[in-house]
Write a protein that holds these residues in place. Sequence first.
Motif, short mmCIF file in Angstrom:
data_model
loop_
_atom_site.label_atom_id
_atom_site.label_comp_id
_atom_site.label_asym_id
_atom_site.label_seq_id
_atom_site.Cartn_x
_atom_site.Cartn_y
_atom_site.Cartn_z
N ARG A 36 0.45 -1.70 14.05
CA ARG A 36 1.37 -2.82 14.27
C ARG A 36 2.00 -3.35 12.98
O ARG A 36 3.17 -3.72 12.96
CB ARG A 36 0.62 -3.96 14.99
N TYR A 37 1.23 -3.39 11.92
CA TYR A 37 1.69 -4.06 10.70
C TYR A 37 1.83 -3.06 9.55
O TYR A 37 1.31 -1.95 9.60
CB TYR A 37 0.72 -5.19 10.33
N ASN A 38 2.52 -3.49 8.52
CA ASN A 38 2.76 -2.62 7.36
C ASN A 38 1.54 -2.63 6.44
O ASN A 38 1.57 -3.17 5.33
CB ASN A 38 4.00 -3.08 6.60
N LEU A 39 0.48 -2.04 6.92
CA LEU A 39 -0.79 -2.04 6.21
C LEU A 39 -1.21 -0.61 5.86
O LEU A 39 -0.90 0.33 6.60
CB LEU A 39 -1.89 -2.68 7.06
N SER A 40 -1.92 -0.49 4.77
CA SER A 40 -2.55 0.79 4.44
C SER A 40 -3.95 0.81 5.06
O SER A 40 -4.44 -0.21 5.57
CB SER A 40 -2.65 0.95 2.92
N ARG A 185 7.79 1.11 8.32
CA ARG A 185 6.36 1.20 8.56
C ARG A 185 5.71 2.24 7.64
O ARG A 185 4.58 2.05 7.17
CB ARG A 185 6.09 1.59 10.02
N LEU A 186 6.40 3.32 7.35
CA LEU A 186 5.81 4.37 6.53
C LEU A 186 5.75 4.01 5.05
O LEU A 186 4.98 4.59 4.29
CB LEU A 186 6.59 5.67 6.70
N ARG A 187 6.56 3.05 4.65
CA ARG A 187 6.69 2.74 3.22
C ARG A 187 5.37 2.37 2.53
O ARG A 187 5.11 2.84 1.43
CB ARG A 187 7.73 1.63 3.04
N PRO A 188 4.50 1.53 3.12
CA PRO A 188 3.27 1.15 2.41
C PRO A 188 2.21 2.25 2.37
O PRO A 188 1.20 2.10 1.68
CB PRO A 188 2.76 -0.07 3.18
N MET A 189 2.41 3.34 3.09
CA MET A 189 1.42 4.41 3.08
C MET A 189 1.50 5.20 1.78
O MET A 189 2.55 5.29 1.16
CB MET A 189 1.67 5.37 4.26
N ARG A 190 0.40 5.79 1.41
CA ARG A 190 0.36 6.59 0.19
C ARG A 190 0.64 8.05 0.49
O ARG A 190 -0.04 8.96 0.02
CB ARG A 190 -1.01 6.43 -0.48
#
Length: 239
Positions: A36-40, A185-190
């Motif tokens: 749901r949220y922009n979290l890693s 949404r994908l931006r905060p992922m590594r």
Amino acid sequence: MKDSNRQRPALPPQSAFAGFRFPPDVIMVAVRLYLRYNLSYRDVEELLVERGVETDHVTVFRWVQRFTPLLADAARFCRHAPGDRWYVDETYVKVNGVWRYVYRAVDQHGQVIDVLLSARRDAAAARRFLRRAMATLKVTPSEVVTDAAPMYPAVLDELVPAAWHHVERHANNRVEADHSQLKHRLRPMRGLRTDRTAQTIIAGHALMQNLCRRHYELGIAAPRGLRVAAAFTELATAI
């Protein structure tokens, strides 16, 4: 002598949560927060630790990969019928340092029809995407809006010859604007590591978009701010 032909009693299906150390409500909170949220994964780990749940980001990753496809499959039976006008387009993401294409379609009501990760942007990929979308939903569109990519006319003539294929400047803005939510949404992922895990995350994002847009008969009795959480609770009982 025992009757070898005696029928054994039917056993209830085993829950998908069987064998996991944490209870279903904890797992569902972790999966819901991540989708749901922009979290890693590390962000979700920290939020769980703050609430007294001692776990790590690798466990959160495994939960997301394990349960997202199960939730999406269970939600299919509660899904609203999609509209008959489909906006089809591709965007791109990087998976393990290599560009991949993501085929996506939304209808005129904003429902995400389907998503598919592909190594290529060609007629075979477009055909596979549209064929899968129609087979899954048991629906055939009467109008398909695309950009001017050359592979679409032949593919659409083959799969949906009765549909009107609309190609016009700015006609596909609806799905192109929708791509931005996925990218956000994908931006905060590594980084996405494999095609399989990337497909799971992208499909999970589509599920969450449709839940937030109320395209499922899930969580409808809950207050507005609790509908997604209630939907996950209902889905958890189904898997």
